[in-house]
Design a protein around this motif. Sequence first.
Motif, PDB file in Angstrom:
ATOM      1  N   MET A   1       0.821  -1.183   0.000  1.00  0.00           N
ATOM      2  CA  MET A   1       0.000   0.000   0.000  1.00  0.00           C
ATOM      3  C   MET A   1       0.867   1.250   0.000  1.00  0.00           C
ATOM      4  O   MET A   1       0.595   2.186  -0.715  1.00  0.00           O
ATOM      5  N   ILE A   2       1.898   1.247   0.835  1.00  0.00           N
ATOM      6  CA  ILE A   2       2.794   2.391   0.902  1.00  0.00           C
ATOM      7  C   ILE A   2       3.536   2.561  -0.411  1.00  0.00           C
ATOM      8  O   ILE A   2       3.737   3.686  -0.884  1.00  0.00           O
ATOM      9  N   VAL A   3       3.919   1.445  -1.026  1.00  0.00           N
ATOM     10  CA  VAL A   3       4.642   1.509  -2.299  1.00  0.00           C
ATOM     11  C   VAL A   3       3.746   2.120  -3.379  1.00  0.00           C
ATOM     12  O   VAL A   3       4.191   2.990  -4.146  1.00  0.00           O
ATOM     13  N   LEU A   4       2.491   1.691  -3.422  1.00  0.00           N
ATOM     14  CA  LEU A   4       1.570   2.263  -4.413  1.00  0.00           C
ATOM     15  C   LEU A   4       1.345   3.748  -4.171  1.00  0.00           C
ATOM     16  O   LEU A   4       1.269   4.537  -5.120  1.00  0.00           O
ATOM     17  N   PHE A   5       1.282   4.132  -2.921  1.00  0.00           N
ATOM     18  CA  PHE A   5       1.103   5.541  -2.566  1.00  0.00           C
ATOM     19  C   PHE A   5       2.321   6.348  -3.010  1.00  0.00           C
ATOM     20  O   PHE A   5       2.182   7.440  -3.566  1.00  0.00           O
ATOM     21  N   ALA A   6       3.522   5.814  -2.804  1.00  0.00           N
ATOM     22  CA  ALA A   6       4.744   6.501  -3.224  1.00  0.00           C
ATOM     23  C   ALA A   6       4.816   6.616  -4.740  1.00  0.00           C
ATOM     24  O   ALA A   6       5.209   7.664  -5.275  1.00  0.00           O
ATOM     25  N   ILE A   7       4.436   5.561  -5.452  1.00  0.00           N
ATOM     26  CA  ILE A   7       4.434   5.605  -6.921  1.00  0.00           C
ATOM     27  C   ILE A   7       3.457   6.656  -7.418  1.00  0.00           C
ATOM     28  O   ILE A   7       3.758   7.404  -8.364  1.00  0.00           O
ATOM     29  N   LEU A   8       2.303   6.762  -6.787  1.00  0.00           N
ATOM     30  CA  LEU A   8       1.319   7.772  -7.168  1.00  0.00           C
ATOM     31  C   LEU A   8       1.867   9.177  -6.958  1.00  0.00           C
ATOM     32  O   LEU A   8       1.699  10.053  -7.808  1.00  0.00           O
ATOM     33  N   ILE A   9       2.558   9.403  -5.848  1.00  0.00           N
ATOM     34  CA  ILE A   9       3.145  10.718  -5.593  1.00  0.00           C
ATOM     35  C   ILE A   9       4.199  11.049  -6.644  1.00  0.00           C
ATOM     36  O   ILE A   9       4.234  12.172  -7.174  1.00  0.00           O
ATOM     37  N   VAL A  10       5.065  10.092  -6.960  1.00  0.00           N
ATOM     38  CA  VAL A  10       6.102  10.322  -7.972  1.00  0.00           C
ATOM     39  C   VAL A  10       5.463  10.602  -9.330  1.00  0.00           C
ATOM     40  O   VAL A  10       5.898  11.508 -10.061  1.00  0.00           O
TER      41      VAL A  10
END
Length: 89
Positions: A1-10
């Motif tokens: 979940m955190i990884v997907l959130f970070a990818i979305l921010i990038v």
Amino acid sequence: MIVLFAILIVALFGFGFLNPLWWAAAAVLIFVAVHYGRSGAGSRGQGGNLDYRNYRAYRDRQERWDRRYRRQHQARWRRQDRKDEQHHR
């Protein structure tokens, strides 16, 4: 979940070069991530203290209930034990 959130921010930051509105969206997501990280369920800050206070309140209520229940039914349990002892003789 955190990884997907970070990818979305990038990704939103990358789209920001096309339209600065995407940078604003990325900034909002970063703010939400930082805010959630501070007050999330696993934090040791104010939320952790509240959880411990809730646990202590529950434990105290349980102890009071146990003492009251034990006091109310102790005589009945003794009578039942005496009946069982007499029955088994």
